[in-house]
Design an enzyme around this catalytic site. Structure first.
Site, PDB file in Angstrom:
ATOM      1  NE  ARG A 148      -3.831   0.143   2.614  1.00  0.00           N
ATOM      2  CZ  ARG A 148      -5.134  -0.066   2.475  1.00  0.00           C
ATOM      3  NH1 ARG A 148      -5.601  -1.272   2.242  1.00  0.00           N
ATOM      4  NH2 ARG A 148      -5.997   0.930   2.585  1.00  0.00           N
ATOM      5  CE1 TYR A 151      -4.420   7.081  -3.186  1.00  0.00           C
ATOM      6  CE2 TYR A 151      -4.712   6.484  -0.881  1.00  0.00           C
ATOM      7  CZ  TYR A 151      -5.109   7.211  -1.991  1.00  0.00           C
ATOM      8  OH  TYR A 151      -6.191   8.062  -1.902  1.00  0.00           O
ATOM      9  CD  GLU A 153       5.789   6.219   3.054  1.00  0.00           C
ATOM     10  OE1 GLU A 153       5.703   7.454   3.138  1.00  0.00           O
ATOM     11  OE2 GLU A 153       6.189   5.504   4.003  1.00  0.00           O
ATOM     12  N   GLY A 154       3.086   7.915  -1.511  1.00  0.00           N
ATOM     13  CA  GLY A 154       2.876   8.868  -2.609  1.00  0.00           C
ATOM     14  C   GLY A 154       2.163  10.117  -2.108  1.00  0.00           C
ATOM     15  CG  PHE A 197     -20.269  -4.561   1.168  1.00  0.00           C
ATOM     16  CD1 PHE A 197     -19.384  -5.562   0.784  1.00  0.00           C
ATOM     17  CD2 PHE A 197     -20.237  -4.143   2.507  1.00  0.00           C
ATOM     18  CE1 PHE A 197     -18.477  -6.130   1.687  1.00  0.00           C
ATOM     19  CE2 PHE A 197     -19.351  -4.706   3.425  1.00  0.00           C
ATOM     20  CZ  PHE A 197     -18.467  -5.695   3.013  1.00  0.00           C
ATOM     21  NE  ARG A 217     -10.694   1.398   5.867  1.00  0.00           N
ATOM     22  CZ  ARG A 217      -9.974   0.459   6.495  1.00  0.00           C
ATOM     23  NH1 ARG A 217     -10.174   0.195   7.784  1.00  0.00           N
ATOM     24  NH2 ARG A 217      -9.047  -0.219   5.839  1.00  0.00           N
TER      25      ARG A 217
HETATM   26  P1  NAD Z   1     -11.202   8.511  -9.008  1.00  0.00           P
HETATM   27  O1  NAD Z   1     -10.315   7.408  -9.447  1.00  0.00           O
HETATM   28  O2  NAD Z   1     -12.634   8.452  -9.357  1.00  0.00           O
HETATM   29  O3  NAD Z   1     -10.630   9.913  -9.508  1.00  0.00           O
HETATM   30  C1  NAD Z   1      -9.283  10.150  -9.799  1.00  0.00           C
HETATM   31  C2  NAD Z   1      -9.210  10.803 -11.165  1.00  0.00           C
HETATM   32  O4  NAD Z   1      -7.850  11.109 -11.476  1.00  0.00           O
HETATM   33  C3  NAD Z   1      -9.716   9.910 -12.285  1.00  0.00           C
HETATM   34  O5  NAD Z   1     -10.650  10.619 -13.077  1.00  0.00           O
HETATM   35  C4  NAD Z   1      -8.472   9.554 -13.076  1.00  0.00           C
HETATM   36  O6  NAD Z   1      -8.748   9.299 -14.440  1.00  0.00           O
HETATM   37  C5  NAD Z   1      -7.611  10.777 -12.834  1.00  0.00           C
HETATM   38  N1  NAD Z   1      -6.177  10.534 -12.994  1.00  0.00           N
HETATM   39  C6  NAD Z   1      -5.435   9.555 -12.421  1.00  0.00           C
HETATM   40  N2  NAD Z   1      -4.161   9.646 -12.813  1.00  0.00           N
HETATM   41  C7  NAD Z   1      -4.076  10.725 -13.649  1.00  0.00           C
HETATM   42  C8  NAD Z   1      -3.026  11.333 -14.368  1.00  0.00           C
HETATM   43  N3  NAD Z   1      -1.775  10.838 -14.347  1.00  0.00           N
HETATM   44  N4  NAD Z   1      -3.305  12.443 -15.105  1.00  0.00           N
HETATM   45  C9  NAD Z   1      -4.561  12.945 -15.162  1.00  0.00           C
HETATM   46  N5  NAD Z   1      -5.598  12.401 -14.507  1.00  0.00           N
HETATM   47  C10 NAD Z   1      -5.360  11.307 -13.744  1.00  0.00           C
HETATM   48  O7  NAD Z   1     -11.018   8.631  -7.430  1.00  0.00           O
HETATM   49  P2  NAD Z   1     -11.736   9.576  -6.355  1.00  0.00           P
HETATM   50  O8  NAD Z   1     -12.313   8.715  -5.320  1.00  0.00           O
HETATM   51  O9  NAD Z   1     -12.588  10.579  -7.043  1.00  0.00           O
HETATM   52  O10 NAD Z   1     -10.472  10.306  -5.707  1.00  0.00           O
HETATM   53  C11 NAD Z   1     -10.103  11.617  -6.067  1.00  0.00           C
HETATM   54  C12 NAD Z   1      -8.906  12.056  -5.225  1.00  0.00           C
HETATM   55  O11 NAD Z   1      -9.265  12.057  -3.840  1.00  0.00           O
HETATM   56  C13 NAD Z   1      -7.695  11.136  -5.361  1.00  0.00           C
HETATM   57  O12 NAD Z   1      -6.524  11.925  -5.335  1.00  0.00           O
HETATM   58  C14 NAD Z   1      -7.766  10.277  -4.118  1.00  0.00           C
HETATM   59  O13 NAD Z   1      -6.494   9.834  -3.714  1.00  0.00           O
HETATM   60  C15 NAD Z   1      -8.362  11.250  -3.104  1.00  0.00           C
HETATM   61  N6  NAD Z   1      -9.071  10.513  -2.023  1.00  0.00           N
HETATM   62  C16 NAD Z   1     -10.277   9.934  -2.254  1.00  0.00           C
HETATM   63  C17 NAD Z   1     -10.911   9.241  -1.229  1.00  0.00           C
HETATM   64  C18 NAD Z   1     -12.274   8.615  -1.412  1.00  0.00           C
HETATM   65  O14 NAD Z   1     -12.776   8.009  -0.454  1.00  0.00           O
HETATM   66  N7  NAD Z   1     -12.927   8.711  -2.544  1.00  0.00           N
HETATM   67  C19 NAD Z   1     -10.300   9.134   0.024  1.00  0.00           C
HETATM   68  C20 NAD Z   1      -9.056   9.721   0.211  1.00  0.00           C
HETATM   69  C21 NAD Z   1      -8.451  10.429  -0.812  1.00  0.00           C
HETATM   70  N1  UDP Z   2     -13.312  -4.598   2.270  1.00  0.00           N
HETATM   71  C1  UDP Z   2     -14.131  -5.687   2.479  1.00  0.00           C
HETATM   72  N2  UDP Z   2     -14.753  -6.247   1.390  1.00  0.00           N
HETATM   73  C2  UDP Z   2     -14.623  -5.754   0.131  1.00  0.00           C
HETATM   74  C3  UDP Z   2     -13.784  -4.638  -0.073  1.00  0.00           C
HETATM   75  C4  UDP Z   2     -13.142  -4.088   1.026  1.00  0.00           C
HETATM   76  O1  UDP Z   2     -14.305  -6.168   3.616  1.00  0.00           O
HETATM   77  O2  UDP Z   2     -15.230  -6.324  -0.790  1.00  0.00           O
HETATM   78  C5  UDP Z   2     -12.660  -3.979   3.450  1.00  0.00           C
HETATM   79  C6  UDP Z   2     -11.184  -3.657   3.278  1.00  0.00           C
HETATM   80  O3  UDP Z   2     -10.386  -4.773   3.623  1.00  0.00           O
HETATM   81  C7  UDP Z   2     -11.027  -2.498   4.251  1.00  0.00           C
HETATM   82  C8  UDP Z   2     -12.379  -1.785   4.198  1.00  0.00           C
HETATM   83  O4  UDP Z   2     -13.297  -2.730   3.646  1.00  0.00           O
HETATM   84  O5  UDP Z   2     -10.820  -2.988   5.557  1.00  0.00           O
HETATM   85  C9  UDP Z   2     -12.379  -0.532   3.333  1.00  0.00           C
HETATM   86  O6  UDP Z   2     -11.829  -0.873   2.090  1.00  0.00           O
HETATM   87  P1  UDP Z   2     -11.780   0.131   0.851  1.00  0.00           P
HETATM   88  O7  UDP Z   2     -11.023  -0.551  -0.231  1.00  0.00           O
HETATM   89  O8  UDP Z   2     -13.134   0.640   0.515  1.00  0.00           O
HETATM   90  O9  UDP Z   2     -10.980   1.419   1.388  1.00  0.00           O
HETATM   91  P2  UDP Z   2      -9.657   1.639   2.267  1.00  0.00           P
HETATM   92  O10 UDP Z   2     -10.166   2.358   3.466  1.00  0.00           O
HETATM   93  O11 UDP Z   2      -9.036   0.332   2.625  1.00  0.00           O
HETATM   94  O12 UDP Z   2      -8.797   2.457   1.398  1.00  0.00           O
END
Ligand code: NAD
Ligand code: UDP
Length: 319
Positions: A148, A151, A153-154, A197, A217
């Site tokens: 992981r 992501y 560390e990124g 789910f 979560r």
């Molecule tokens: P998502 O995958 O739907 O959206 C990410 C978007 O970035 C996509 O449209 C993808 O095509 C685009 N993308 C990826 N790499 C690219 C690149 N090299 N150049 C241009 N576009 C690129 O995911 P999301 O859930 O909408 O997440 C959006 C942001 O929020 C992400 O940075 C994610 O890490 C962050 N985030 C989301 C959640 C969540 O629960 N949804 C939680 C924590 C952080």
């Molecule tokens: N998870 C699960 N069943 C699934 C997908 C995910 O039990 O079909 C668990 C996963 O192991 C984690 C939690 O649900 O504990 C949240 O996972 P998700 O991938 O949505 O996000 P995360 O918070 O891990 O980035």
């Protein structure tokens, strides 16, 4: 109408497309940049042709984006990155590249334009947390060589880079730490727990619980999350600020609620827990409450109901 011109990288994704909707709606001009790797053009179809919306298909890891932007920008928002664990595990090097080189390209654009920079960071910077709930002062517990880490560390590197531009070059920046967000436009096969789910329940397939299902979560509805983004973007605070819903659920509780709300008779099936899967996660949102006047309004039952309705009417419409 406003005079803001906001570049949203990752704007065709789940969160990015809702953000673009809100910005255009309130009168801002949006330049949505996306390589459509995990995003979809259907997410922004409703904005196509709008005079305050432009779409630029571009991979931000490559250079030269600035040349594709016709006028100045006032804000640069970095949401581009794979976000679902199966997606970033499948493309580990792309994930590191977009959160390092990609973020740097956007910081450089913000600097050239004198724009404000907004970084979408994540609760994953806390790793498998030893402090609960997670406060922004906590430095986290991340395995730097685990799967992981590409992501986690990124995103930590993106935060470090953002703060370095802020300190060394005086760039105006904002950092949000997003906790698990869900809602309409999530991709049905992204492998995240809510989409798995809901899709499994609507298909009559077994719900797959990883591990014993007692890990937790805290799920935030997308409209609440975007409201938090806007308050942070427009306000004076650099952050980082946690934006998430502090109501915490085990995956077993989530499965039970999805079964109840869908009326599905699906069984529950146990699968191995992925490596370094955080055991607990809950945001402390004191900063968001006090500095932004923000707190979530949509609770899980209501938000899941809306999400299930959307899955029924779009993804599963022809079934
Ligand atoms: P998502 O995958 O739907 O959206 C990410 C978007 O970035 C996509 O449209 C993808 O095509 C685009 N993308 C990826 N790499 C690219 C690149 N090299 N150049 C241009 N576009 C690129 O995911 P999301 O859930 O909408 O997440 C959006 C942001 O929020 C992400 O940075 C994610 O890490 C962050 N985030 C989301 C959640 C969540 O629960 N949804 C939680 C924590 C952080
Ligand atoms: N998870 C699960 N069943 C699934 C997908 C995910 O039990 O079909 C668990 C996963 O192991 C984690 C939690 O649900 O504990 C949240 O996972 P998700 O991938 O949505 O996000 P995360 O918070 O891990 O980035």
């Amino acid at each position: 109408m406003s005079d803001r011109r906001i570049l949203v990288a990752g704007g065709a994704g789940f969160l990015g497309s809702h953000l673009c909707d809100r910005l255009v709606d309130r009168g801002d001009h949006v330049i949505c940049v996306d390589d459509l790797s995990t995003g979809r053009s259907e997410n922004i179809a409703q904005l196509a042709g709008h005079d305050r919306f432009e779409f630029v298909e571009f991979d931000i890891v490559g250079s030269g984006l600035d040349a594709s932007i016709s006028d100045g920008v006032t804000d640069v928002m970095q949401l581009a990155s794979p976000a679902a664990p199966p997606e970033y595990l499948r493309r580990p090097l792309d994930t590191l590249a977009v959160n390092s080189t990609g973020t740097k390209h956007l910081l450089d654009i913000a600097e050239r334009h004198g724009a404000r920079f907004f970084l979408a960071s994540t609760s994953e910077v806390y790793g498998d947390p030893l402090v609960h709930p997670q406060v922004e002062e906590y430095w986290g517990n991340v395995n730097p060589i685990g799967e992981r880490s590409v992501y986690d560390e990124g995103k930590r590197f993106s935060e470090a880079l953002t703060m370095a531009y802020h300190r060394a070059n005086d760039l105006d920046v904002r950092i949000v730490r997003i906790f698990n967000t869900y809602g309409p436009r999530m991709q049905a096969n992204d492998g995240r727990v809510v989409t798995n789910f809901v899709s499994q329940a609507l298909n009559g397939d077994p719900l797959t619980i990883y591990g014993d299902g007692n890990q937790t979560r805290s799920f935030c509805y997308v409209a609440d999350e975007i409201e938090g983004f806007l308050r942070l973007l427009d306000g004076p605070h650099t952050g980082p600020i946690n934006i998430g819903n502090p109501n915490e659920f085990t995956m077993l509780e989530l499965a039970t609620l999805v079964l109840e709300l869908t009326g599905s008779g699906s069984a529950v099936e146990y699968r191995p827990l992925p490596s370094d899967d955080p055991k607990l996660r809950q945001p402390d949102i004191t900063r968001a409450r006090e500095l932004l006047g923000w707190s979530p309004e949509v609770q899980l039952r209501e938000g899941l109901g809306r999400t299930i309705d959307w899955f029924r009417s779009s993804v599963f419409a022809s079934d």
